[in-house]
Every structure is written in structure tokens, then in C-alpha cells.
Motif scaffolding. Structure first.
Motif, mmCIF file in Angstrom:
data_model
loop_
_atom_site.group_PDB
_atom_site.id
_atom_site.type_symbol
_atom_site.label_atom_id
_atom_site.label_comp_id
_atom_site.label_asym_id
_atom_site.label_seq_id
_atom_site.Cartn_x
_atom_site.Cartn_y
_atom_site.Cartn_z
ATOM 1 N N PHE A 34 -5.989 33.090 19.375
ATOM 2 C CA PHE A 34 -5.731 33.475 20.769
ATOM 3 C C PHE A 34 -5.624 34.988 20.942
ATOM 4 O O PHE A 34 -5.858 35.511 22.036
ATOM 5 C CB PHE A 34 -4.440 32.814 21.264
ATOM 6 N N ARG A 35 -5.220 35.692 19.905
ATOM 7 C CA ARG A 35 -5.036 37.149 19.971
ATOM 8 C C ARG A 35 -4.073 37.539 21.092
ATOM 9 O O ARG A 35 -4.240 38.560 21.751
ATOM 10 C CB ARG A 35 -6.382 37.861 20.167
ATOM 11 N N ASP A 36 -3.090 36.711 21.307
ATOM 12 C CA ASP A 36 -2.132 36.957 22.400
ATOM 13 C C ASP A 36 -0.835 36.239 22.058
ATOM 14 O O ASP A 36 -0.536 35.174 22.605
ATOM 15 C CB ASP A 36 -2.715 36.451 23.719
ATOM 16 N N VAL A 37 -0.057 36.834 21.145
ATOM 17 C CA VAL A 37 1.165 36.192 20.688
ATOM 18 C C VAL A 37 2.167 36.063 21.830
ATOM 19 O O VAL A 37 2.895 35.065 21.932
ATOM 20 C CB VAL A 37 1.780 36.994 19.514
ATOM 21 N N ALA A 38 2.193 37.033 22.723
ATOM 22 C CA ALA A 38 3.168 37.018 23.813
ATOM 23 C C ALA A 38 3.014 35.788 24.703
ATOM 24 O O ALA A 38 4.009 35.195 25.143
ATOM 25 C CB ALA A 38 3.035 38.295 24.645
ATOM 26 N N ASN A 39 1.776 35.388 24.967
ATOM 27 C CA ASN A 39 1.531 34.273 25.876
ATOM 28 C C ASN A 39 1.195 32.962 25.185
ATOM 29 O O ASN A 39 1.375 31.891 25.770
ATOM 30 C CB ASN A 39 0.400 34.628 26.846
ATOM 31 N N HIS A 40 0.680 33.046 23.950
ATOM 32 C CA HIS A 40 0.256 31.822 23.260
ATOM 33 C C HIS A 40 1.040 31.545 21.985
ATOM 34 O O HIS A 40 0.861 30.492 21.377
ATOM 35 C CB HIS A 40 -1.234 31.914 22.925
ATOM 36 N N GLY A 41 1.882 32.474 21.570
ATOM 37 C CA GLY A 41 2.646 32.274 20.352
ATOM 38 C C GLY A 41 1.845 32.591 19.098
ATOM 39 O O GLY A 41 0.650 32.888 19.149
ATOM 40 N N GLU A 42 2.519 32.537 17.970
ATOM 41 C CA GLU A 42 1.899 32.848 16.691
ATOM 42 C C GLU A 42 1.177 31.628 16.137
ATOM 43 O O GLU A 42 1.528 30.485 16.415
ATOM 44 C CB GLU A 42 2.961 33.314 15.700
ATOM 45 N N GLY A 43 0.157 31.871 15.328
ATOM 46 C CA GLY A 43 -0.527 30.798 14.630
ATOM 47 C C GLY A 43 -1.879 30.446 15.218
ATOM 48 O O GLY A 43 -2.228 30.863 16.323
ATOM 49 N N LEU A 74 1.960 26.713 10.184
ATOM 50 C CA LEU A 74 2.012 27.577 11.371
ATOM 51 C C LEU A 74 0.602 28.050 11.705
ATOM 52 O O LEU A 74 0.200 28.106 12.871
ATOM 53 C CB LEU A 74 2.932 28.773 11.105
ATOM 54 N N TYR A 75 -0.159 28.378 10.676
ATOM 55 C CA TYR A 75 -1.585 28.690 10.813
ATOM 56 C C TYR A 75 -2.369 27.531 10.182
ATOM 57 O O TYR A 75 -2.241 27.277 8.982
ATOM 58 C CB TYR A 75 -1.943 29.988 10.102
ATOM 59 N N VAL A 76 -3.133 26.833 11.002
ATOM 60 C CA VAL A 76 -4.000 25.772 10.492
ATOM 61 C C VAL A 76 -5.307 26.443 10.092
ATOM 62 O O VAL A 76 -6.171 26.698 10.937
ATOM 63 C CB VAL A 76 -4.224 24.675 11.558
ATOM 64 N N PHE A 77 -5.422 26.754 8.820
ATOM 65 C CA PHE A 77 -6.577 27.501 8.343
ATOM 66 C C PHE A 77 -7.681 26.537 7.857
ATOM 67 O O PHE A 77 -7.599 25.331 7.991
ATOM 68 C CB PHE A 77 -6.168 28.477 7.248
ATOM 69 N N THR A 78 -8.697 27.108 7.250
ATOM 70 C CA THR A 78 -9.971 26.423 7.022
ATOM 71 C C THR A 78 -9.844 25.208 6.104
ATOM 72 O O THR A 78 -8.992 25.154 5.228
ATOM 73 C CB THR A 78 -10.974 27.425 6.433
ATOM 74 N N GLY A 79 -10.755 24.262 6.306
ATOM 75 C CA GLY A 79 -10.800 23.061 5.498
ATOM 76 C C GLY A 79 -12.120 22.339 5.660
ATOM 77 O O GLY A 79 -13.177 22.972 5.746
ATOM 78 N N HIS A 98 5.337 33.857 6.581
ATOM 79 C CA HIS A 98 6.763 34.173 6.519
ATOM 80 C C HIS A 98 7.427 33.579 5.286
ATOM 81 O O HIS A 98 8.570 33.928 4.962
ATOM 82 C CB HIS A 98 7.467 33.647 7.777
ATOM 83 N N PHE A 99 6.752 32.682 4.590
ATOM 84 C CA PHE A 99 7.362 31.983 3.468
ATOM 85 C C PHE A 99 7.505 32.844 2.221
ATOM 86 O O PHE A 99 8.382 32.604 1.389
ATOM 87 C CB PHE A 99 6.547 30.722 3.128
ATOM 88 N N ARG A 100 6.638 33.836 2.087
ATOM 89 C CA ARG A 100 6.623 34.604 0.833
ATOM 90 C C ARG A 100 7.954 35.296 0.588
ATOM 91 O O ARG A 100 8.445 35.332 -0.552
ATOM 92 C CB ARG A 100 5.481 35.622 0.835
ATOM 93 N N LYS A 101 8.542 35.836 1.640
ATOM 94 C CA LYS A 101 9.804 36.565 1.460
ATOM 95 C C LYS A 101 10.936 35.652 0.995
ATOM 96 O O LYS A 101 11.943 36.121 0.431
ATOM 97 C CB LYS A 101 10.198 37.267 2.760
#
Length: 464
Positions: A34-43, A74-79, A98-101
Motif C-alpha cells: 500500500f505504501r501508506d502506513v498511516a492509512n492502511h497500516g503496516e504489512g 504481518l507481511y505475507v510474503f512470496t510463496g 519486529h521479531f529479530r530484536k
């Protein structure tokens, strides 16, 4: 504009396309940025398109929703998508940066099932991670699953990294096996070449006696490449020209309807929609037909349905135009007002001493600037660039090129398809090269030659 041939998500960008053919249609799942975290959220969720002709795409909405900020996906990446007797299956990458930390793996392979390709149920109990020994925990992604007829089991290929070796050369195509699509055993890598950071988005298929492994090189080169082997145990050979399209085409995967095999990648947008901007992640979908050459290697050509669609109306035709530029550079304008979507087809024949020649798009003759698809005899390549480029300041089209043996007095056929700011060229129905144009909208094309005479023939401009 509404992109019809080179589909772009109406809000944001179209990223990694996951193709699947079923019941006379190509189903294209893609990562919606979406390239718009403010309106569509992260992921990023997966969205779903359907097409039968690569011209008309039916948007079917969200297929796999993203998880919450505390979820693995949170990010549904490629499959990939596969079909068994009872169900459709999606295997996908669950990614949470966010999990790495917290010392947890960023990436995992996840599973969802459906009866109709539209309504999907996630199966979190089937989630599995990189093994503790041997593999990096945060690079375990892009699953590609197929049934190995010889072994009578399912194989899953993954983009992964080993723990040992050169820090930027640990990439491998990992292999897992299963008999039930639920429990997976890690085997030895299918391919471990020791020269990429990672090879993303693996895709595998067989034509005749050759197996083909497609991957995307995760590096500054940023290209989709392939290897070929007589059997799945290798060795995997590198063809002389191992790339599909150029560096402005990425994450390509293929699907076949039993007749043709289509390759689906994306042409990235640029920051601020400027030529000098950096290439971004995601953009417009671009599809090529890939085919097996006589020597077993793979080539690219335009899909017949797209050419047919863009050949309905002839806007311009000329038998021959000669551009004599001995000792200089010469442009010949084609004085025509073009629509947003069109196709240029022609033959080009360069004389013995011609250095470069080709077609200029959006050429502003007042400002003496435009874009070029160029046959470059001095560097033995076919390339896209601005011409003339800005003095000293670099326009960012470096590396948008293909190796091509440019031979004097040899006729080459060129097709260029343009829709909005996306352009794709095909040489001799054999290689493809995609790019973008952000300036001089509405300006006409031109033919050019540098340091010699070039003959252009059968020049035709058509549209839908």
C-alpha cells in the motif's frame, strides 16, 4: 491512467506475482504494497487477479490477509499455489521484522487451504522455521512446492542462507520434503553455488529433457536469472545469457496452461516518479512468454494475445526510412500524436561503421532530449537510457541492458510496447527489456543513428 496490460494495484504497488493456472484462467496472486502506513497500516497481504488473455485482468480482492503486529505473518510474503485432489494450497512466507530484536526468527513457512481459490483458511499449526543447525534463522522464505513424480513425495524449494561461508555468498536454494504437505524434512540444498547473498523466489519446471530453476538475484544487480540441468540432482549449468529481461524487472515466476509458459515479474517504480530516482520495491506487472530455444536455453517474446490486442488499429506505416549519420548523430522524427498505449514494430539494419542506432521514445525535439532503445555495436548490447544524458549528473538507468551480438548489415526485428510510463522491448522475439519513462509525456518517437547509416523498414505503429 488505469493500467490494463501492465497491471498496477490501484492503491500502492504490485509486487511479487505468484502465478497459478486453473480452469482456463491464470490466477495471479501478488503482494500488495500500500505504501501508506498511516492509512492502511503496516504489512503486505496477498491480492488476487484472474486473466485469460494477459490484457483483461479481473481484480478479485484480498486473498490472504496480513496478520497483526505481533503475528508471524504481518507481511505475507512470496510463496506458491498448488492443487491436490481435494484442496488448493498456498505455502507462503510469514515475515515480521519486529521479531529479530526479541531473538525470534523473522521468517517462517506458513500454510493455507481453500476449496475455490477465493476463500482461504490459514493453518498456523503447519508453520515451520529454519532448522537451528546450518541455516540462518532470518532467511527462510519464498516456498515453491511441487510433486516429485520420481520420488513420490512433495518437494519444497526455499530461498535460504547457510550459517557458514563468505558473508555475502551463503545463499542457497534449500530443499524440504514431505509426504502429506504438513510435516517437512530438511534435505541437502538443491543448489548451493556460493556466489549470491540469497537467490529469491525460486521457480522450477521441465521442458523436454531439461529442468529449469528460476531465481532472483538478491544483490546490487537485482535480476531474475535461471539455471538448467538434465536432472534434479544437477549439476546446474549457467547458460551464456542467464537473465530474463533486465535489472528493472524482478521476482519473476512462471506458469503454464499446457501450451505456453508465461513469466510474470514487476517493473519497479522510481522514487518521486523521477528518472533520477532510485528503483523501488514493487511497481507494475509485466508478463512475457518464455520458450525453449533449439539449444535448450530459454528465450522471451511478447505474448501473442497482447500483440493481437495492440494491432487492431494502425496509426502509422512506412516501408523504409534511412538515417544517414556518417560522422555524427542524427534523429528523424515520426510526426504523430500517440495514445497512452501503443506498439511500435520495425526492422533495423546498421551499416558497417554505425556505432549505435535505435528508436527514441517521447523525444522532445525542442529540448533535444528523450529516451532510447539502443542497439550498441561498440559494447555489444541492447540497452535503454535517456539520450542525451545529463552532463555529469547521473540518470539512474545504469545496467538496464541485455547482451546482444550487434552485427553490421544484419536485420533485427524490434517490437516496443508502451502503456503509460512503462515500456517493454523485444528483439527478434528472443530477448526482452523493460523500463520506465517519467518525462516528455505526449512527445513523438524518432529513429536515430550514430556514426553511420541505418536503414529502418516495415515501420508500423498500432494500438487497440
Amino acid at each position: 491512467m488505469k493500467n490494463r496490460i501492465f497491471y498496477k494495484a490501484p492503491s500502492g504497488a504490485t509486487a511479487d506475482i505468484i502465478p497459478f493456472f486453473d480452469k482456463e484462467s491464470f490466477h495471479l496472486f501478488y503482494l500488495h504494497d500500500f505504501r501508506d502506513v498511516a492509512n492502511h497500516g503496516e504489512g503486505t497481504p496477498w491480492y488476487h487477479l484472474e486473466t485469460r488473455n494477459f490484457v483483461d485482468y479481473k481484480a478479485l480482492g484480498e486473498a490472504l490477509p496480513r496478520g497483526m503486529v505481533n503475528d508471524q505473518d504481518l507481511y505475507v510474503f512470496t510463496g506458491c499455489v498448488i492443487k491436490t485432489d481435494q484442496k488448493y494450497h498456498i505455502f507462503y512466507t510469514g515475515h515480521n521484522p519486529h521479531f529479530r530484536k526479541d531473538g525470534k526468527p523473522e521468517q517462517a513457512v506458513m500454510h493455507a487451504i481453500s476449496d475455490d481459490l477465493s476463500n482461504w483458511t490459514k493453518l498456523p499449526e503447519d508453520t515451520f522455521f529454519s532448522p537451528l543447525e546450518g541455516y540462518e534463522p532470518n532467511d527462510w522464505r519464498d516456498p515453491f512446492v511441487f510433486f516429485n513424480e520420481e520420488k513420490k513425495e512433495y518437494w519444497m524449494l526455499l530461498a535460504a542462507r547457510k550459517k557458514n561461508g563468505g558473508s555475502v555468498r551463503r545463499g542457497c536454494t534449500a530443499l524440504c520434503t514431505s509426504t502429506d504437505l504438513k510435516k517437512w524434512m530438511v534435505a541437502e540444498p538443491l543448489w548451493e553455488p556460493h556466489y549470491h547473498y540469497t537467490h529469491e523466489c525460486p521457480d522450477l519446471f521441465k521442458i523436454g529433457k531439461w529442468w529449469y530453476l528460476i531465481y532472483s538475484e538478491f544483490s546490487d544487480k537485482r535480476m531474475t536469472r535461471y539455471r538448467m540441468a538434465r536432472n534434479l540432482s544437477g549439476p546446474w549449468y549457467a547458460p551464456k545469457d542467464d537473465q530474463f529481461d533486465g535489472r528493472s524487472y524482478y521476482a519473476a515466476k512462471s506458469a503454464s496452461d499446457g501450451g505456453i509458459r508465461a513469466l510474470f515479474g514487476w517493473v519497479p517504480t522510481k522514487t518521486n516518479n523521477e528518472d533520477a530516482g532510485s528503483w523501488q520495491w514493487g511497481g507494475n506487472l509485466v508478463a512475457h512468454e518464455i520458450f525453449q530455444r533449439k539449444n535448450g536455453e530459454l528465450g522471451e517474446r511478447p505474448l501473442k494475445s497482447i500483440k493481437k490486442h495492440l494491432s487492431k488499429k494502425t496509426l502509422y506505416f512506412s516501408d523504409t526510412i534511412d538515417v544517414d549519420a556518417t560522422g555524427r548523430c542524427e534523429f528523424k522524427k515520426i510526426d504523430i500524436q500517440l495514445p497512452e498505449t501503443y506498439m511500435i514494430s520495425l526492422d533495423i539494419n546498421m551499416s558497417k561503421y554505425t556505432n549505435r542506432a535505435g528508436v527514441s521514445l517521447r523525444r522532445n525535439h525542442t529540448k533535444d532530449e528523450g529516451y532510447v532503445y539502443i542497439f550498441d555495436a561498440s559494447r555489444q548490447r541492447f540497452a535503454f537510457d535517456r539520450f542525451p544524458n545529463s552532463p555529469w549528473h547521473l540518470e539512474n538507468f545504469q545496467g538496464v541492458s541485455r547482451h546482444l551480438l550487434v552485427i553490421p548489415r544484419k536485420k533485427y526485428h524490434l517490437d516496443i510496447i508502451v502503456e503509460g510510463d512503462v515500456c517493454v522491448a523485444y528483439v527478434d522475439d528472443n530477448i526482452a527489456l523493460s523500463s520506465r519513462m517519467h518525462q516528455n509525456e505526449g512527445q513523438p518517437p524518432a529513429l536515430f543513428s550514430i556514426d553511420g547509416k541505418t536503414s529502418f523498414s516495415n515501420i508500423k505503429i498500432t494500438t487497440d
